[in-house]
Design a protein around this motif. Structure first.
Motif, PDB file in Angstrom:
ATOM      1  N   ARG A  88     -11.575   6.130  -9.678  1.00  0.00           N
ATOM      2  CA  ARG A  88     -10.492   5.409 -10.350  1.00  0.00           C
ATOM      3  C   ARG A  88      -9.996   6.192 -11.561  1.00  0.00           C
ATOM      4  NH1 ARG A  88      -6.168   3.168 -10.784  1.00  0.00           N
ATOM      5  NH2 ARG A  88      -5.843   1.410 -12.162  1.00  0.00           N
ATOM      6  N   ASP A 139      -5.784   4.617  -6.650  1.00  0.00           N
ATOM      7  CA  ASP A 139      -5.039   3.384  -6.942  1.00  0.00           C
ATOM      8  C   ASP A 139      -5.695   2.150  -6.341  1.00  0.00           C
ATOM      9  OD1 ASP A 139      -2.933   4.787  -8.284  1.00  0.00           O
ATOM     10  OD2 ASP A 139      -2.151   5.385  -6.328  1.00  0.00           O
ATOM     11  N   VAL A 140      -6.235   2.280  -5.137  1.00  0.00           N
ATOM     12  CA  VAL A 140      -6.835   1.155  -4.419  1.00  0.00           C
ATOM     13  C   VAL A 140      -8.283   1.509  -4.115  1.00  0.00           C
ATOM     14  CG1 VAL A 140      -6.682  -0.367  -2.411  1.00  0.00           C
ATOM     15  CG2 VAL A 140      -4.603   0.628  -3.384  1.00  0.00           C
ATOM     16  N   SER A 190       0.648   4.682   4.021  1.00  0.00           N
ATOM     17  CA  SER A 190      -0.140   5.508   3.103  1.00  0.00           C
ATOM     18  C   SER A 190      -1.312   6.097   3.870  1.00  0.00           C
ATOM     19  CB  SER A 190      -0.629   4.669   1.913  1.00  0.00           C
ATOM     20  OG  SER A 190      -1.299   5.475   0.967  1.00  0.00           O
ATOM     21  N   GLU A 195      -8.026  -1.846 -10.427  1.00  0.00           N
ATOM     22  CA  GLU A 195      -6.802  -2.641 -10.496  1.00  0.00           C
ATOM     23  C   GLU A 195      -6.531  -3.374  -9.195  1.00  0.00           C
ATOM     24  OE1 GLU A 195      -2.041  -1.994 -11.568  1.00  0.00           O
ATOM     25  OE2 GLU A 195      -3.463  -0.336 -11.683  1.00  0.00           O
ATOM     26  N   TYR A 197      -5.648   5.426  -1.608  1.00  0.00           N
ATOM     27  CA  TYR A 197      -6.639   4.427  -1.193  1.00  0.00           C
ATOM     28  C   TYR A 197      -7.988   5.127  -0.991  1.00  0.00           C
ATOM     29  CZ  TYR A 197      -8.323   0.322   1.485  1.00  0.00           C
ATOM     30  OH  TYR A 197      -9.014  -0.776   1.939  1.00  0.00           O
ATOM     31  N   LYS A 226      -1.679  13.630  -6.902  1.00  0.00           N
ATOM     32  CA  LYS A 226      -0.685  13.127  -7.852  1.00  0.00           C
ATOM     33  C   LYS A 226       0.000  14.259  -8.612  1.00  0.00           C
ATOM     34  CE  LYS A 226      -2.256   8.427  -8.587  1.00  0.00           C
ATOM     35  NZ  LYS A 226      -2.618   7.380  -9.572  1.00  0.00           N
ATOM     36  N   PHE A 284       0.809  -1.212   0.000  1.00  0.00           N
ATOM     37  CA  PHE A 284       0.000   0.000   0.000  1.00  0.00           C
ATOM     38  C   PHE A 284       0.850   1.274   0.000  1.00  0.00           C
ATOM     39  CE2 PHE A 284      -2.862  -3.157   1.884  1.00  0.00           C
ATOM     40  CZ  PHE A 284      -4.022  -2.927   1.163  1.00  0.00           C
ATOM     41  N   ARG A 285       2.145   1.144   0.084  1.00  0.00           N
ATOM     42  CA  ARG A 285       2.998   2.319   0.259  1.00  0.00           C
ATOM     43  C   ARG A 285       2.904   3.234  -0.960  1.00  0.00           C
ATOM     44  NH1 ARG A 285       5.822   1.508   4.746  1.00  0.00           N
ATOM     45  NH2 ARG A 285       6.080  -0.647   5.469  1.00  0.00           N
ATOM     46  N   LYS A 332       0.370   4.471  -2.349  1.00  0.00           N
ATOM     47  CA  LYS A 332      -0.830   4.324  -3.178  1.00  0.00           C
ATOM     48  C   LYS A 332      -1.991   5.111  -2.566  1.00  0.00           C
ATOM     49  CE  LYS A 332       0.233  -0.162  -5.259  1.00  0.00           C
ATOM     50  NZ  LYS A 332       1.607  -0.265  -4.779  1.00  0.00           N
TER      51      LYS A 332
END
Length: 693
Positions: free
Chosen positions: A360, A365-366, A554, A395, A343, A572, A338-339, A341
């Motif tokens: 998404r 990411d999660v 995260s 994903e 969530y 991001k 999970f680092r 990412k």
């Protein structure tokens, strides 16, 4: 014009009699408040030119509004039998056309004929069907034929879609993890067995399986609600609450009858902790021919008496042999990193599949499905299984479950592992909702560390999927703190833990305590990933929380994503996105298209999409555009004053009125039905508290 007239007018307006020999001047208008002072009071510092003057209301208007509200609240109370009769009659009406008849456009297309519950009158249906909506059928974008046929609200565009589509193209669904009808029937009849869960529960001494003489741990029985009402209620729980899947129905019935006749002393003997069973598994339950489902066949089980059941493990009666040595070690499991990412948290009601698709596309990411109750999943409730559905664009996807006891959670994770495609399973141990806490689940588990241990051990030992846990800082403020259990959570089998920086008692009355989250992360073992959750509303918040604690893996974004789902893009790209009203409207368009693909493009699907859109709009109205603020970024606890947007659409989007939310939905989904009304399910506009977390 007399020079004294303006002064006299001012005094008259103020209703102050002039004094002889004195000169009264009007008081100067107060200067606009300083933005720093507003921020200190948690009031959003909106620029002065966008502020809206307070509305002038009379007592007559207030009285009229009270009368209208009271008149709307008064409704006719109907019995359950009457409501059921009305639903059955409504299905037979022309508004509910048979799906098969609507799809193929023929009255004889339904295989049930006259026994069908729905109407087959095509002419009557077309006569009352609402006008088609503008645009193209949402299934055209995924290159699928519309499954709703004549019932689709975009039926007029079907001819264009068919002519432009390759008929030989394979039809593939973009959603998975649906509930199989055969499995649902087996769950209804309690005829699905869980050999891995039963073996793990025996190994832990928590339970010896379904049916027959179930042995429970004494500590578990004392904490179970059934034990509070005496031994008779406990016997009833053992015989009725646990499905019988490893023995035949006849044998189970005979054993249950014997249980009702035993005295209190024998019940105490039955409740002694069972011996740990070594290597109990049955290789036939792992065969690919059964596809993971293990229905009980009465002819394949030999009937045995009570003495044989006491001498043999229950799995040995059913020829069950499990080799626990074949299970992979915890370090051999496929873990998720999970680092770094982003969530998206599992969100009640609004965290549906279309919303996750939107997030998404904006950088999440999660993703994780909405919280599903274990008992409802084991009962085969279709509405609960819908929370496990996954889109192909997700994903890294996990599901979140909530249960109160190790046996329930263990069987649920085994069922999900067999029937669904997920990357991890999250166990909710922080839900503050009263109906969940009162059943012993959610944040109630924070007061019962041994129950937490049993649940995590049973779940992690049953499946090979990574097991994660979501908790709060504590149940009561300052008591049962979670930092004392961080090391144990890893030892019990969890691979990651998410900490919401509030207690259950606190709810949302204060900002999240990230200092305490960092303390927990510093105490965690190196191989346990700790994620923080609470009040992440900008990339500034993200950078600050992640940099403050290097051991923090995260962060999880929850309400921030509800209010502005483009927060993932901001993080991001490391910028404050002054998103325009047109760009926000395009995001709503994407949600509507995804919603019609998920809930359907017929009238029922359109209204379901409208409902969830309105639930989401009850959160997005709290977003204040960057260009309207004197101080950026916006904090999640700021109360926005009444203000205008930079254009009419932006003004409409920032309104906290449900009538304006409905207007936005009509711009996307057409006019609402006659008599339509909407009230948010959750108190999304409450800044000091919330009904869900």
């Amino acid at each position: 014009m007399n020079a004294d007239e303006p002064l006299a007018a001012v005094m008259a307006a103020a209703k102050v009699p002039p004094e002889e020999g004195s000169i009264s001047l009007p008081e100067p208008q107060a200067a606009p408040p300083n933005p720093e002072d507003l921020v200190a009071k948690a009031i959003a510092p909106v620029k002065a030119e966008f502020l809206r003057p307070p509305p002038l209301r009379s007592r007559a208007d207030d009285a009229c509004e009270k009368r209208s509200v009271s008149s709307n609240v008064t409704k006719e109370k109907k019995s359950k039998r009457q409501l059921k009769r009305e639903r059955q009659q409504e299905k037979k009406s022309a508004t509910h056309i048979c799906p098969a008849v609507a799809k193929f456009g023929k009255a004889d297309a339904c295989r049930y004929g006259g026994k069908c519950r729905f109407s087959h009158d095509l002419d009557a249906y077309l006569a009352q069907k609402p006008a088609d909506l503008e645009g193209t059928c949402p299934f055209a974008s995924v290159k699928e034929s519309c499954p709703y046929g004549l019932a689709c609200r975009f039926f007029s565009s079907h001819s264009e879609v068919v002519s432009s589509k390759d008929e030989n193209a394979p039809k593939k669904s973009s959603e998975i993890n649906g509930l199989n009808k055969d499995l649902q029937k087996l769950l209804w009849k309690n005829k699905v067995s869980f050999p891995k869960a039963s073996a793990q529960l025996k190994l832990l001494g928590l339970s010896s399986g379904y049916g027959s003489k179930t042995k429970l741990d004494v500590n578990q029985v004392e904490s179970h609600p059934a034990s509070q009402n005496g031994s008779s209620n406990l016997q009833e729980h053992i015989s009725n609450d646990m499905p019988c899947s490893l023995v035949s129905e006849m044998e189970c019935a005979s054993v249950c009858m014997e249980k009702e006749s035993v005295d209190d002393a024998s019940v105490v003997d039955d409740l002694r902790p069972s011996k740990k069973v070594k290597n109990p598994i049955d290789e036939k339950f792992n065969s690919s021919d059964m596809n993971g489902m293990c229905p009980v066949e009465e002819d394949s089980v030999e009937l045995v008496d009570r003495d044989q059941l006491e001498e043999k493990p229950i799995d040995s009666v059913c020829s069950v042999k499990v080799d626990l040595d074949l299970k992979p070690h915890l370090r051999e499991k496929k873990l998720i990193d999970f680092r770094g990412k982003l969530y998206l948290a599992p969100l009640t009601t609004v965290g549906n599949l279309p919303f996750r698709r939107v997030c998404r596309g904006l950088g999440a990411d999660v993703t994780c499905g909405e919280m599903a109750m274990c008992t409802n999943l084991l009962q085969g409730q279709a509405s609960e299984w819908a929370l496990l559905r996954r889109h192909s664009s997700e994903e890294i996807f996990g599901v979140q479950i909530c249960g109160a006891y190790p046996d329930t959670v263990a069987r649920t994770v085994e069922l999900i592992d067999r029937e669904c495609t997920v990357d991890f399973i999250d166990i909710n141990m922080g839900c503050p909702i009263d109906i969940v806490v009162n059943k012993g689940a959610g944040s109630c588990l924070l007061t019962k560390p041994m129950r937490m241990k049993g649940i995590i051990q049973a779940a992690s030992g049953t499946v090979d999927k990574p097991i994660t846990v979501k908790v709060r800082t504590a149940y009561f403020e300052g008591r049962n703190r979670i930092d004392s259990l961080i090391s144990d959570i890893k030892t019990w089998g969890a691979t990651a833990v998410t900490i919401h920086g509030r207690s259950r008692q606190q709810r949302y009355s204060k900002l999240a305590d990230w200092e305490y989250i960092n303390l927990c992360a510093s105490k965690a073992p190196d191989d346990l990933q700790v994620l923080g959750n609470g009040d992440i509303f900008s990339y500034h918040d993200w950078n600050m929380h992640i940099s403050d604690c290097p051991k923090l893996a995260s962060g999880m974004v929850a309400r921030g994503a509800l209010i502005k789902p483009w927060i993932f893009t901001e993080i991001k790209e490391q910028r404050d996105w002054d998103i325009s009203s047109g760009e926000r409207f395009d995001i709503l368009k994407d949600f509507v298209r995804y919603g019609l693909q998920h809930w359907g493009s017929d009238t029922k699907g359109v209204e379901s999409t409208r409902y969830f859109l309105l639930e989401w709009l009850s959160y997005t109205c709290r977003y204040i555009p960057v260009g309207l603020l004197d101080v950026i970024p916006q904090r999640i606890n700021w109360r926005p004053p009444s203000y205008y947007g930079r254009n009419d659409l932006e003004t409409l989007m920032v309104s906290d009125s449900a009538a304006d939310w409905i207007r936005i939905s009509e711009m996307l989904l057409g006019k609402v039905p006659e008599g339509f009304s909407f009230t948010p399910k959750h108190k999304s506009n409450a800044y000091d508290r919330a009904e869900n977390g």
